[in-house]
Motif scaffolding. Structure first.
Motif, PDB file in Angstrom:
ATOM      1  N   ALA A   1      59.885  48.217  37.704  1.00  0.00           N
ATOM      2  CA  ALA A   1      58.654  47.512  38.098  1.00  0.00           C
ATOM      3  C   ALA A   1      58.224  47.752  39.534  1.00  0.00           C
ATOM      4  CB  ALA A   1      58.829  46.011  37.865  1.00  0.00           C
TER       5      ALA A   1
ATOM      6  N   GLY B   1      56.637  45.057  42.619  1.00  0.00           N
ATOM      7  CA  GLY B   1      56.125  43.968  41.788  1.00  0.00           C
ATOM      8  C   GLY B   1      57.213  43.165  41.105  1.00  0.00           C
TER       9      GLY B   1
ATOM     10  N   ILE C   1      57.479  39.511  41.740  1.00  0.00           N
ATOM     11  CA  ILE C   1      56.714  38.552  40.938  1.00  0.00           C
ATOM     12  C   ILE C   1      57.585  38.018  39.806  1.00  0.00           C
ATOM     13  CG2 ILE C   1      54.706  38.259  39.435  1.00  0.00           C
ATOM     14  CD1 ILE C   1      53.296  40.431  41.035  1.00  0.00           C
TER      15      ILE C   1
ATOM     16  N   LEU D   1      52.235  47.370  42.661  1.00  0.00           N
ATOM     17  CA  LEU D   1      52.461  47.405  41.214  1.00  0.00           C
ATOM     18  C   LEU D   1      52.340  48.844  40.708  1.00  0.00           C
ATOM     19  CD1 LEU D   1      50.362  44.284  40.127  1.00  0.00           C
ATOM     20  CD2 LEU D   1      52.854  44.438  40.180  1.00  0.00           C
TER      21      LEU D   1
ATOM     22  N   GLY E   1      52.388  48.974  36.918  1.00  0.00           N
ATOM     23  CA  GLY E   1      51.490  48.069  36.210  1.00  0.00           C
ATOM     24  C   GLY E   1      52.107  46.719  35.883  1.00  0.00           C
ATOM     25  N   ASN E   2      51.255  45.846  35.297  1.00  0.00           N
ATOM     26  CA  ASN E   2      51.682  44.478  34.977  1.00  0.00           C
ATOM     27  C   ASN E   2      52.712  44.438  33.852  1.00  0.00           C
ATOM     28  OD1 ASN E   2      49.879  43.381  36.871  1.00  0.00           O
ATOM     29  ND2 ASN E   2      48.196  43.428  35.387  1.00  0.00           N
ATOM     30  N   THR E   3      52.594  45.375  32.909  1.00  0.00           N
ATOM     31  CA  THR E   3      53.520  45.378  31.768  1.00  0.00           C
ATOM     32  C   THR E   3      54.961  45.554  32.220  1.00  0.00           C
ATOM     33  OG1 THR E   3      51.811  46.317  30.339  1.00  0.00           O
ATOM     34  CG2 THR E   3      54.086  46.511  29.592  1.00  0.00           C
TER      35      THR E   3
ATOM     36  N   VAL F   1      56.271  44.529  34.922  1.00  0.00           N
ATOM     37  CA  VAL F   1      56.748  43.253  35.470  1.00  0.00           C
ATOM     38  C   VAL F   1      57.213  42.339  34.337  1.00  0.00           C
ATOM     39  CG1 VAL F   1      56.109  41.191  36.773  1.00  0.00           C
ATOM     40  CG2 VAL F   1      55.290  43.436  37.512  1.00  0.00           C
ATOM     41  N   LEU F   2      56.450  42.316  33.238  1.00  0.00           N
ATOM     42  CA  LEU F   2      56.832  41.504  32.081  1.00  0.00           C
ATOM     43  C   LEU F   2      58.175  41.964  31.520  1.00  0.00           C
ATOM     44  CD1 LEU F   2      56.267  39.385  29.878  1.00  0.00           C
ATOM     45  CD2 LEU F   2      55.006  41.154  28.626  1.00  0.00           C
TER      46      LEU F   2
ATOM     47  N   THR G   1      61.198  40.813  33.379  1.00  0.00           N
ATOM     48  CA  THR G   1      61.597  39.407  33.278  1.00  0.00           C
ATOM     49  C   THR G   1      62.845  39.227  32.411  1.00  0.00           C
ATOM     50  OG1 THR G   1      60.085  39.027  31.406  1.00  0.00           O
ATOM     51  CG2 THR G   1      59.252  38.546  33.616  1.00  0.00           C
TER      52      THR G   1
END
Length: 468
Positions: free
Chosen positions: A41, A44, A47, A194, A197-199, A201-202, A205
């Motif tokens: 990630a 990012g 986050i 990032l 990208g945002n994916t 980061v998911l 998790t």
């Protein structure tokens, strides 16, 4: 040995409980798993750590509310049985025990990999077996042994991570000779904050949730604490600064001092930072620290899983064998069961490469921690509603902003599960988790119905006798 065996001993002092609480969250997930999260990630990942950290803080506050009111070895499993029904207590109890069994295997392999790197002549499977054998023996003797080992393990971890953060801050402010501080440029260079990208980061998790697992062990240990209410209150109140300092603080230092896509960072972030700062023997020092962290989590995993299985046995939600203890108050059968997956993992490591075993363990445990936290949230919501009706003002420690924050946490956890479902990278892990969860729920429902059916004739008989 009968079911009237020696009860668990209240032998864990405040000194030991404090270090169990402080050090329980620091394991291979931080020192080793963080590299994987950073590599997937980029900056990012902060986050993910901040978001999951906030959720964990709030969930632990809910658990503290329940644990301070009624400290029990079964902790949230016992509370779920009381508030949601025996099916829920059985389900979450077995899920939690399963997650720790997987973690024990993960930590054993992680420790063996370090031992093999330091001493190449020792096969990794042999090192894993020795670690497992020693810590199983520690947990089989008496609970005070577990507490003392965990105290010193945790102390080493805490001192090491605090020293790392202080050294990193000194480097950022340009106080380390021979090192030019990059400031905060590594957060914006190399693809930005990032880059994946945002994916990504998911997906990170999942690794982060796995890392935070263990924060709740102090509530499991409360049933064997000398002063459970004080220990749980103090331990759970320290969750906020533990997460902020140990996780957010140390990951921030790593990301600030080195580019996130440096191969050394993704492989071993803490060693990479120390080597960059010119610390002699950095790799060796961190190997000792990481090995200590790994053994600590292995020790905690055997303990936490065995005590959860013991509590399930006491409530009749596991075979009664697991509720039996020896003369020292140790649930021997439960300890052996808690260690079983770790021992199987050791055998698997003899035939399969370590990296393959790591991947399998992470995938098979999947999002169990998310499901466990969701159950804690539902239990606290139901229990708090009941207490507000039946005994208003009886709680000495309360969840903040109830019911709003409780509901918000529940929604966030469900959103994480939904996000995993729509993302192909996490779908397999989620499906495995849901399969295991479904099996435990079905088992819990079947048992609850059988218990209800069995008690019905007795109630009818009693009523008939009363009429006669």
């Amino acid at each position: 040995m009968s079911d009237r065996s020696t009860p668990l001993r209240s032998a864990l002092g405040n000194r030991q409980m404090t270090m169990i609480a402080i050090g329980g969250v620091i394991g291979a997930g931080l020192f080793v798993g963080s590299g994987k999260a950073i590599g997937s990630a980029g900056p990012g990942v902060l986050i993910a750590y901040l978001g999951v950290g906030l959720i964990v803080i709030l969930v632990m506050r809910m658990l503290a509310e329940m644990a301070v009111a009624q400290p029990e070895t079964g902790s949230f499993s016992s509370y779920a049985s009381r508030e949601l029904g025996p099916w829920a207590g059985l389900s979450v109890g077995w899920l939690y025990a399963y997650q720790w069994c997987i973690t024990v295997g993960f930590e054993a392999i992680a420790g063996a990999a370090i031992a093999h790197r330091v001493l190449p002549g020792i096969p990794s499977w042999l090192a894993a077996f020795v670690f497992m054998a020693v810590l199983i023996a520690v947990n089989l003797v008496r609970v005070a042994n577990f507490g003392e080992f965990e105290f010193w393990f945790a102390l080493i971890k805490v001192v090491a991570i605090v020293a790392f953060i202080l050294l990193g801050l000194a480097a950022l402010f340009g106080l380390v000779p021979g090192f030019h501080s990059p400031g905060l440029s590594n957060f914006t260079d190399h693809g930005g904050f990032l880059p994946e990208g945002n994916t990504a980061v998911l997906l990170a998790t999942l690794v982060v949730f796995f890392s935070f697992f263990g924060t709740e062990v102090v509530t499991i240990a409360a049933g064997e604490a000398v002063d459970p209410v004080h220990s749980v209150r103090r331990g759970m109140n320290s969750v906020v600064w533990r997460i902020l300092v140990f996780y957010i603080g140390s990951i921030f230092i790593v990301l600030a001092l080195l580019p996130w896509n440096d191969n050394k960072v993704t492989q071993s972030p803490y060693v990479a930072v120390l080597e960059k700062l010119g610390i002699p023997g950095a790799a060796g020092v961190m190997d000792v620290v990481v090995l200590t962290a790994v053994l600590s989590c292995l020790n905690s995993g055997i303990y936490a899983s065995s005590r959860m299985v013991y509590a399930l046995g006491k409530r009749g939600e596991a075979p009664r064998l697991f509720a039996r203890t020896n003369q020292h108050g140790v649930p021997v059968a439960a300890v052996l069961l808690a260690s079983s997956i770790g021992l199987v993992t050791v055998v698997a490591n003899y035939f399969v490469p370590t990296e393959a075993v790591f991947t399998f363990l992470l995938d098979s445990s999947g999002a169990v921690a998310v499901v466990v936290y969701l159950c804690i949230t539902a239990t606290q919501f139901r229990g708090r509603r009941r207490l507000d009706r039946e005994a208003p003002g009886s709680l000495t420690l309360k969840m903040w902003a109830f019911p709003y924050l409780t509901v918000l946490v529940g929604v966030a956890l469900i959103a994480i599960i939904a996000g995993m479902a729509v993302n192909s990278g996490s779908r397999r892990s989620l499906l495995l988790t849901l399969l295991v969860t479904a099996i435990t729920i079905v088992a819990g429902v079947i048992r609850q119905r059988r218990s209800t059916t069995a008690s019905a004739p007795e109630s009818t008989l009693s009523t008939s006798e009363g009429i006669q």
